[in-house]
Design a protein around this motif. Structure first.
Motif, mmCIF file in Angstrom:
data_model
loop_
_atom_site.group_PDB
_atom_site.id
_atom_site.type_symbol
_atom_site.label_atom_id
_atom_site.label_comp_id
_atom_site.label_asym_id
_atom_site.label_seq_id
_atom_site.Cartn_x
_atom_site.Cartn_y
_atom_site.Cartn_z
ATOM 1 N N MET A 337 -11.744 -116.530 26.837
ATOM 2 C CA MET A 337 -12.848 -116.028 26.259
ATOM 3 C C MET A 337 -12.625 -114.661 25.167
ATOM 4 O O MET A 337 -12.864 -114.378 24.498
ATOM 5 C CB MET A 337 -14.033 -115.723 27.202
ATOM 6 N N THR A 338 -11.360 -113.948 25.747
ATOM 7 C CA THR A 338 -11.114 -112.840 25.180
ATOM 8 C C THR A 338 -10.221 -113.294 23.721
ATOM 9 O O THR A 338 -10.529 -112.503 22.798
ATOM 10 C CB THR A 338 -9.831 -112.184 26.129
ATOM 11 N N PHE A 339 -9.496 -114.185 23.993
ATOM 12 C CA PHE A 339 -9.014 -114.675 22.718
ATOM 13 C C PHE A 339 -10.035 -115.118 21.617
ATOM 14 O O PHE A 339 -9.817 -114.965 20.638
ATOM 15 C CB PHE A 339 -7.885 -115.722 23.161
ATOM 16 N N TRP A 340 -10.967 -115.827 21.963
ATOM 17 C CA TRP A 340 -12.062 -116.111 21.217
ATOM 18 C C TRP A 340 -12.627 -114.828 20.547
ATOM 19 O O TRP A 340 -13.260 -114.853 19.354
ATOM 20 C CB TRP A 340 -13.088 -117.108 22.044
ATOM 21 N N VAL A 341 -13.102 -113.724 21.268
ATOM 22 C CA VAL A 341 -13.480 -112.750 20.983
ATOM 23 C C VAL A 341 -12.682 -111.945 19.963
ATOM 24 O O VAL A 341 -13.007 -111.528 18.819
ATOM 25 C CB VAL A 341 -14.071 -111.686 22.028
ATOM 26 N N ILE A 342 -11.516 -112.040 20.165
ATOM 27 C CA ILE A 342 -10.287 -111.375 19.310
ATOM 28 C C ILE A 342 -10.360 -111.792 18.014
ATOM 29 O O ILE A 342 -10.230 -111.406 16.872
ATOM 30 C CB ILE A 342 -8.896 -111.301 19.918
ATOM 31 N N GLN A 343 -10.358 -113.583 18.249
ATOM 32 C CA GLN A 343 -10.311 -114.246 16.995
ATOM 33 C C GLN A 343 -11.597 -114.103 15.979
ATOM 34 O O GLN A 343 -11.492 -114.148 14.875
ATOM 35 C CB GLN A 343 -10.077 -115.790 17.418
ATOM 36 N N GLY A 344 -12.554 -113.528 16.568
ATOM 37 C CA GLY A 344 -13.688 -113.444 15.695
ATOM 38 C C GLY A 344 -13.703 -112.049 14.980
ATOM 39 O O GLY A 344 -14.642 -111.702 14.331
ATOM 40 N N GLU A 345 -12.737 -111.189 15.142
ATOM 41 C CA GLU A 345 -12.486 -109.905 14.458
ATOM 42 C C GLU A 345 -13.600 -108.725 14.500
ATOM 43 O O GLU A 345 -14.400 -108.825 13.724
ATOM 44 C CB GLU A 345 -12.260 -110.153 13.023
ATOM 45 N N THR A 346 -13.950 -108.524 15.678
ATOM 46 C CA THR A 346 -15.092 -107.812 16.198
ATOM 47 C C THR A 346 -14.807 -106.185 15.431
ATOM 48 O O THR A 346 -13.363 -105.868 15.253
ATOM 49 C CB THR A 346 -15.120 -107.352 17.391
ATOM 50 N N ASP A 347 -15.692 -105.328 15.250
ATOM 51 C CA ASP A 347 -15.491 -104.192 14.591
ATOM 52 C C ASP A 347 -16.426 -103.312 15.562
ATOM 53 O O ASP A 347 -17.383 -102.606 14.813
ATOM 54 C CB ASP A 347 -15.902 -104.170 13.065
ATOM 55 N N PHE A 348 -16.063 -102.944 16.620
ATOM 56 C CA PHE A 348 -16.871 -102.096 17.379
ATOM 57 C C PHE A 348 -16.773 -100.660 17.519
ATOM 58 O O PHE A 348 -17.212 -99.583 17.526
ATOM 59 C CB PHE A 348 -17.084 -102.636 18.770
ATOM 60 N N CYS A 349 -15.124 -100.610 17.706
ATOM 61 C CA CYS A 349 -14.358 -99.139 18.095
ATOM 62 C C CYS A 349 -13.816 -98.679 16.668
ATOM 63 O O CYS A 349 -13.761 -98.971 15.668
ATOM 64 C CB CYS A 349 -13.636 -99.131 19.199
ATOM 65 N N MET A 350 -13.391 -97.289 16.957
ATOM 66 C CA MET A 350 -12.858 -96.628 15.780
ATOM 67 C C MET A 350 -11.499 -96.803 15.766
ATOM 68 O O MET A 350 -10.863 -96.097 14.893
ATOM 69 C CB MET A 350 -13.370 -95.031 15.835
ATOM 70 N N SER A 351 -10.709 -97.251 16.711
ATOM 71 C CA SER A 351 -9.354 -97.406 16.740
ATOM 72 C C SER A 351 -8.912 -98.795 17.184
ATOM 73 O O SER A 351 -9.611 -99.259 17.776
ATOM 74 C CB SER A 351 -8.812 -96.539 17.539
ATOM 75 N N LYS A 352 -7.625 -99.235 17.041
ATOM 76 C CA LYS A 352 -7.458 -100.434 17.261
ATOM 77 C C LYS A 352 -7.158 -100.823 18.703
ATOM 78 O O LYS A 352 -7.680 -101.771 19.305
ATOM 79 C CB LYS A 352 -5.780 -100.831 16.704
ATOM 80 N N TRP A 353 -6.474 -99.726 19.436
ATOM 81 C CA TRP A 353 -6.342 -100.022 20.827
ATOM 82 C C TRP A 353 -7.787 -99.873 21.746
ATOM 83 O O TRP A 353 -8.005 -100.570 22.591
ATOM 84 C CB TRP A 353 -5.482 -98.953 21.547
ATOM 85 N N GLU A 354 -8.632 -99.034 21.246
ATOM 86 C CA GLU A 354 -10.090 -99.042 21.615
ATOM 87 C C GLU A 354 -10.806 -100.442 21.699
ATOM 88 O O GLU A 354 -11.491 -100.937 22.392
ATOM 89 C CB GLU A 354 -10.990 -97.964 21.016
ATOM 90 N N GLU A 355 -10.501 -101.125 20.283
ATOM 91 C CA GLU A 355 -11.099 -102.519 19.853
ATOM 92 C C GLU A 355 -10.561 -103.489 21.084
ATOM 93 O O GLU A 355 -11.197 -104.305 21.412
ATOM 94 C CB GLU A 355 -10.779 -102.864 18.681
ATOM 95 N N ILE A 356 -9.303 -103.283 21.277
ATOM 96 C CA ILE A 356 -8.564 -104.320 22.120
ATOM 97 C C ILE A 356 -9.208 -104.234 23.633
ATOM 98 O O ILE A 356 -9.751 -105.178 24.203
ATOM 99 C CB ILE A 356 -7.188 -104.130 22.401
ATOM 100 N N ILE A 357 -9.387 -102.828 24.119
ATOM 101 C CA ILE A 357 -9.881 -102.515 25.440
ATOM 102 C C ILE A 357 -11.361 -103.232 25.506
ATOM 103 O O ILE A 357 -11.919 -103.772 26.378
ATOM 104 C CB ILE A 357 -9.849 -101.324 25.734
ATOM 105 N N TYR A 358 -12.050 -103.239 24.296
ATOM 106 C CA TYR A 358 -13.534 -103.453 24.112
ATOM 107 C C TYR A 358 -13.441 -105.159 24.168
ATOM 108 O O TYR A 358 -14.255 -105.600 25.019
ATOM 109 C CB TYR A 358 -14.296 -102.852 22.893
ATOM 110 N N ASN A 359 -12.570 -105.596 23.370
ATOM 111 C CA ASN A 359 -12.514 -107.175 23.747
ATOM 112 C C ASN A 359 -12.429 -107.738 25.076
ATOM 113 O O ASN A 359 -12.819 -108.880 25.501
ATOM 114 C CB ASN A 359 -11.445 -107.827 22.434
ATOM 115 N N MET A 360 -11.447 -106.843 25.716
ATOM 116 C CA MET A 360 -11.308 -107.491 26.944
ATOM 117 C C MET A 360 -12.361 -107.417 28.097
ATOM 118 O O MET A 360 -12.690 -108.024 28.934
ATOM 119 C CB MET A 360 -10.037 -106.533 27.895
#
Length: 578
Positions: A337-360
């Motif tokens: 599911m995390t890979f599925w979310v990352i593959q969708g290229e979400t745009d929630f946070c202001m930085s890359k690492w925050e986006e990865i944590i959000y996807n997790m």
């Protein structure tokens, strides 16, 4: 007028639409905030502003009730295990209560520290503007403030603070710091934020027009914060707690006592309520999306309530027999599911690492239920997700039933039927929401566009100079209704003000543009994040502080405008009456 979040003021020369200034905002200089001051006019005086209603107050009180019932029943159950001498069950139950609470309190206190701290040497974000003569004036909380005299705004210098007032101010700040530290040590940070949101909402209802908009704007910020904190906590605490207690019941092959039943019910309601509340606050915060009615929110609560109940019961049945394989299944499902979310290229946070944590974190949510993270029609994604969940639930329940040699005893058959019927009820309420109560209108009938630009040539493509309506929760006298789906902002047979207005196209030959009379415009040099992400001024706290300083200092109602993408000119304005 402009503000810098680091305290340094800057002003620019007058532009085509009047005097303007610029200021850098956003974490790490992610954005630039520019405001324009227009001459006094009818709109500058302010029209009907947002209004906090009784149903909004009741919703917050119900959220507090859910929060306390979930925490109290879990602690009560942990104490019961301790008195019975079941130290392992006591430790696990208490662990799933305290560890998520500590994580959330640390995050909440970190937000408070950033919001309440001030740059060194300045009492707050600096604001600069130009008066009618073009003279640059720098404002700070202790130097200059905006005052309104009748209908025309003017800048009035505020006298410098005396040593006594400075001492009182420092004492007040110290008391606030001590209070917030105590509140978060007692694990009541979310309760404080709920009460603050309730206070700000009531103040927006009781105060005058300008302060009403200011308090409502701050209430939206506070509601966004507490909804994000609750979403994180419930899936770190209530979800594993629910699986644990159900697994213990199935493992011991016994009926739940009253205390266990209360704990399971409270955790289940907390999960469903938090998801629906998060979606409602998110839609209410965005002026480019239609608000979620309370009928729709209740339908979402029932939808998530029954689907999560079926999911967690299937987990409990399988975990009661195959503990190791259950852990492998959860980790594998989370990774997929995390890979599925990352593959969708979400745009929630202001930085890359925050986006990865959000996807997790979203991957954890996807273990239990559906959570929309991508703009556009989500029917196919929802259908695919619930088909996978249906197959997993059937497989997990089937493996458990086979471990009992397919025994036809009443207890086993009841549990299998509960899994199937609960999932079916959840899908039924999901269909009710999408078919009848979705903000865009009924799925099987005429639908209103999902974005605010129904006449755009492309999908959600903005026309030239499209202006949005004020934020959600306008007074009911305007004819705008939150309950029930509305198409184009109107209800049949009900007179209402036009929600969306499109300015006429630009003339073929350039002409001088007159000065704007709608009041100040806060321009954010960032592209606007697409739904279902939060706007940048909700998640970027430096940008939020800058906007609040500009909004509070302005005698008129500012409007927000994000940078347009894919065009060489500034064609799109996102304007909000704050």
């Amino acid at each position: 007028m402009a503000a810098k979040s680091d305290g340094a003021a800057a002003a620019a020369g007058p532009g085509p639409e009047g005097p303007a200034g610029t200021a850098r905002g956003g974490a790490g200089g992610h954005g630039e905030v520019t405001t324009e001051i227009a001459g006094p006019g009818p709109a500058a005086a302010g029209g009907p502003g947002p209004r906090y209603e009784l149903r909004d107050c009741c919703w917050v009180l119900c959220a507090l009730l859910v929060f306390f019932s979930d925490g109290a029943t879990d602690l009560w159950l942990a104490a019961s295990y301790y008195l019975q001498g079941k130290s392992t069950y006591f430790g696990l139950t208490l662990l799933f209560v305290l560890l998520p609470s500590l994580v959330v309190q640390l995050l909440s206190f970190r937000w408070f520290v950033y919001d309440y701290s001030e740059p060194a040497g300045t009492p707050g974000p600096a604001v600069s503007t130009k008066d009618s003569d073009g003279a640059a004036i720098s404002t700070k909380d202790s130097a200059v403030a905006f005052r309104t005299k009748e209908d025309s705004p003017e800048l009035v210098p505020r006298p410098a603070q005396s040593s006594a007032s400075t001492y009182r101010r420092r004492c007040c700040r110290l008391c606030v710091w001590l209070l917030q530290t105590l509140v978060h040590l007692l694990q009541l940070g979310q309760v404080w934020r709920y009460l603050r949101a309730l206070y700000l909402g009531l103040q927006s209802r009781w105060r005058g027009e300008r302060l009403r908009r200011h308090f409502y704007w701050r209430m939206l910020f506070e509601s966004a914060d507490v909804s994000m904190l609750r979403l994180l906590e419930t899936f770190l605490r209530s979800a594993p707690q629910l699986v644990l207690q159900l697994s213990l019941l199935v493992y011991h092959n016994r009926e739940p006592d009253l205390l266990t039943a209360l704990s399971i019910s409270a955790s289940l309601v907390s999960l469903a309520w938090t998801l629906a509340s998060y979606q409602k606050v998110l839609r209410d915060s965005r002026d480019d999306k239609r608000p979620l009615s309370y009928k729709g929110a209740v339908a979402q609560v029932l939808w998530h309530l029954f689907t999560i109940a079926a999911r967690t019961l299937a987990f409990a049945l399988f975990a009661s027999v195959y503990k190791l394989y259950f852990g492998i299944f959860i980790v594998a499902h989370w990774c997929i599911m995390t890979f599925w979310v990352i593959q969708g290229e979400t745009d929630f946070c202001m930085s890359k690492w925050e986006e990865i944590i959000y996807n997790m974190v979203v991957g954890i949510i996807y273990i239990f239920c559906w959570f929309n993270v991508k703009e556009g029609r989500s029917r196919r994604r929802v259908t695919l997700y619930y088909c996978i969940v249906l197959l997993e639930n059937a497989a997990l329940t089937g493996f458990w039933y086979s471990s009992r040699n397919f025994s036809p005893d009443f207890y086993s058959l009841i549990l299998v039927c509960v899994v199937a019927s609960s999932f079916a009820l959840g899908i039924f309420f999901m269909c009710v929401y999408y078919c009848l109560l979705h903000p865009n209108g009924p799925m099987l009938g005429p639908q209103a566009p999902g974005c605010i630009f129904p006449e755009a040539p492309g999908p959600c493509a903005p026309p030239t100079d499209a202006i949005t309506s004020p934020p959600r929760s306008l007074p009911r006298t305007t004819g705008t209704e939150r309950d029930g789906a509305s198409v184009g902002g109107e209800r049949a047979g009900t007179p209402t003000l036009p929600v969306f207005q499109v300015r006429p196209g630009l003339p073929p030959t350039p002409v001088a543009r007159p000065l704007r009379t709608e009041g100040p415009v806060i321009r954010i040099d960032l592209p606007r994040k697409k739904y279902p992400a939060w706007d940048a001024h909700f998640i970027d706290r430096r940008l939020r502080k800058t906007i609040l300083a500009l909004e509070y200092s302005s005698p008129a109602t500012p409007r927000l405008q994000y940078r347009s993408m894919g065009t060489s000119q500034e064609l799109l304005e996102y304007e909000t009456t704050v």
